[in-house]
Design an enzyme around this catalytic site. Structure first.
Site, PDB file in Angstrom:
ATOM      1  N   HIS A  20      42.667  33.442  43.747  1.00 47.55           N
ATOM      2  CA  HIS A  20      42.568  34.624  42.878  1.00 47.55           C
ATOM      3  C   HIS A  20      41.126  34.730  42.391  1.00 47.55           C
ATOM      4  O   HIS A  20      40.702  33.995  41.496  1.00 47.55           O
ATOM      5  CB  HIS A  20      43.509  34.497  41.681  1.00 47.55           C
ATOM      6  N   HIS A  22      37.625  37.510  41.621  1.00 43.96           N
ATOM      7  CA  HIS A  22      36.956  38.804  41.514  1.00 43.96           C
ATOM      8  C   HIS A  22      35.473  38.607  41.816  1.00 43.96           C
ATOM      9  O   HIS A  22      34.832  37.726  41.219  1.00 43.96           O
ATOM     10  CB  HIS A  22      37.088  39.378  40.103  1.00 43.96           C
ATOM     11  N   LYS A 106      48.384  43.545  45.967  1.00 42.40           N
ATOM     12  CA  LYS A 106      48.296  43.220  44.543  1.00 42.40           C
ATOM     13  C   LYS A 106      49.014  44.274  43.707  1.00 42.40           C
ATOM     14  O   LYS A 106      48.757  45.473  43.840  1.00 42.40           O
ATOM     15  CB  LYS A 106      46.827  43.148  44.101  1.00 42.40           C
ATOM     16  N   HIS A 143      50.289  40.723  38.753  1.00 44.14           N
ATOM     17  CA  HIS A 143      49.817  40.562  37.372  1.00 44.14           C
ATOM     18  C   HIS A 143      51.063  40.727  36.504  1.00 44.14           C
ATOM     19  O   HIS A 143      51.535  41.840  36.273  1.00 44.14           O
ATOM     20  CB  HIS A 143      48.761  41.613  37.024  1.00 44.14           C
ATOM     21  N   HIS A 181      47.856  33.815  37.548  1.00 45.03           N
ATOM     22  CA  HIS A 181      47.311  33.396  36.248  1.00 45.03           C
ATOM     23  C   HIS A 181      48.393  33.273  35.164  1.00 45.03           C
ATOM     24  O   HIS A 181      48.328  33.920  34.130  1.00 45.03           O
ATOM     25  CB  HIS A 181      46.181  34.319  35.785  1.00 45.03           C
ATOM     26  N   ASP A 254      40.832  33.309  38.807  1.00 46.29           N
ATOM     27  CA  ASP A 254      40.718  34.615  38.158  1.00 46.29           C
ATOM     28  C   ASP A 254      39.311  34.778  37.573  1.00 46.29           C
ATOM     29  O   ASP A 254      39.127  35.426  36.539  1.00 46.29           O
ATOM     30  CB  ASP A 254      41.778  34.804  37.073  1.00 46.29           C
TER      31      ASP A 254
END
Length: 356
Positions: A20, A22, A106, A143, A181, A254
């Site tokens: 995970h 970004h 996602k 999420h 997460h 994350d």
């Protein structure tokens, strides 16, 4: 065993993956990709860019931009792409994405986090596309928070499990789901007891920090993330989850960089940057849990097993060596990002270089 491992000064482990991550886009991409490429071989890259990665063409183009940002001479780094699920994503896009090598889809409940306004408003209304994902064995990264205004922000994960995730799993018995997460005792227990097709990632911040680290002694904007940090009882439950050695939990940082000014503002962005020191941060958490011997499976084995991929063949070496995390790193052309543990010492460091 755990006591002996706690005295270790050197750990050689299979090279990890980040399930995970970004990395943003544009000039900022080149600032953060090298940090991840230095230690992980593969990363599930989140699609909530601007504009979002909503189709296969955008996913493959984004993958190419990420690969261009990997420093020359660096070891292998493979971005694993995801599609951003919307209320308008066509069912036929799933097979197209699967054929192109997209790794997962996602699910952002609309409004749940950064750049999630295009997310799904009615998850159970997207059953046909989720059935197609199950058919082609495309995992769903979730999420896991509701966005109802009458639900307290600290309870959103548990309510999501009860109202959305449990009914979804019952209706789709073949869909693989990663609850990303996770932050609560409720989520850790749910995942541990769920079928094998359900797993979870855990971040370093949720293992190391609790909500006091945001609020006590003044607001700490660089500790603000979503899902938000929870009570100490929940942090302890996450430490117990990683110490259990369950294959259902694996590394997902994350890591989510934002410019310093966007964090230190009247409406600060949610996200914590941890790619600069992810494995040393996790090592600190595993040591606290008395479970350094479980770090390698969490970081390097459990994720590939769930995603049906081979383990990496190369290795990294962790050494017990104190170092001070910089106050900031360059982020794009003229900005900086403040990393997790900025200005503080870490006990563990990664030796330079990847061992074949």
């Amino acid at each position: 065993m755990a006591k002996a491992m706690a005295r270790a000064t050197r750990l050689v482990i299979t090279r990890p993956d980040d399930w995970h991550l970004h990395v943003r886009d544009g000039a900022r991409l080149s600032s953060v990709v090298p940090h991840s490429a230095a230690w992980c071989a593969r990363a599930i890259v989140m699609p909530n860019t601007t504009p979002p990665i909503t189709d296969t063409q955008r996913a493959t183009a984004y993958r190419d931009r990420i690969q261009e940002a990997v420093p020359d001479g660096n070891q292998r780094f493979e971005p694993l792409m995801t599609l951003y699920l919307t209320d308008k994503t066509p069912v036929e896009e799933i097979a197209k994405a699967k054929e192109a090598g997209v790794a997962a889809v996602k699910l952002y409940p609309a409004g749940a986090t950064t750049n999630s306004d295009n997310g799904v408003k009615d998850v159970l209304g997207r059953i046909p596309i989720l059935e197609e994902m199950a058919r082609v064995n495309m995992p769903l990264c979730v999420h896991g928070e509701v966005v109802d205004q009458d639900v307290d922000i600290f309870d959103r994960e548990k309510v999501f499990i009860d109202k959305i995730l449990q009914p979804l799993l019952e209706r789709l018995p073949n869909l693989k789901v990663i609850m990303e997460h996770i932050t609560t005792k409720d989520a850790a227990e749910f995942v541990a007891q769920a079928p094998e097709r359900v797993a979870a990632t855990i971040t370093p911040q949720h293992l190391l920090l609790n909500r006091n680290d945001i609020l006590v002694g003044g607001i700490k904007p660089h500790h603000y993330c979503l899902p938000i940090l929870k009570r100490e009882t929940h942090r302890q439950a996450l430490l117990a989850a990683i110490a259990s050695g369950s294959p259902k939990f694996f590394l997902g940082t994350d890591s989510a960089p934002h410019p310093k000014g966007a964090k230190e503002s009247s409406c600060g962005c949610a996200g914590i940057y941890s790619a600069h020191a992810a494995v040393p941060l996790y090592a600190m958490a595993f040591e606290e849990a008395g479970a350094l011997d479980k770090l390698e499976a969490f970081a390097s084995f459990n994720g590939p097993a769930f995603y049906n991929r081979e383990r990496n063949q190369d290795r990294i070496t962790l050494v017990r060596k104190k170092w001070r995390v910089p106050e900031s790193y360059d982020f794009g052309d003229e900005e900086v990002v403040v990393p997790l543990w900025a200005g503080k010492e870490l006990e563990w460091a990664i030796e330079e270089g990847i061992q074949e």
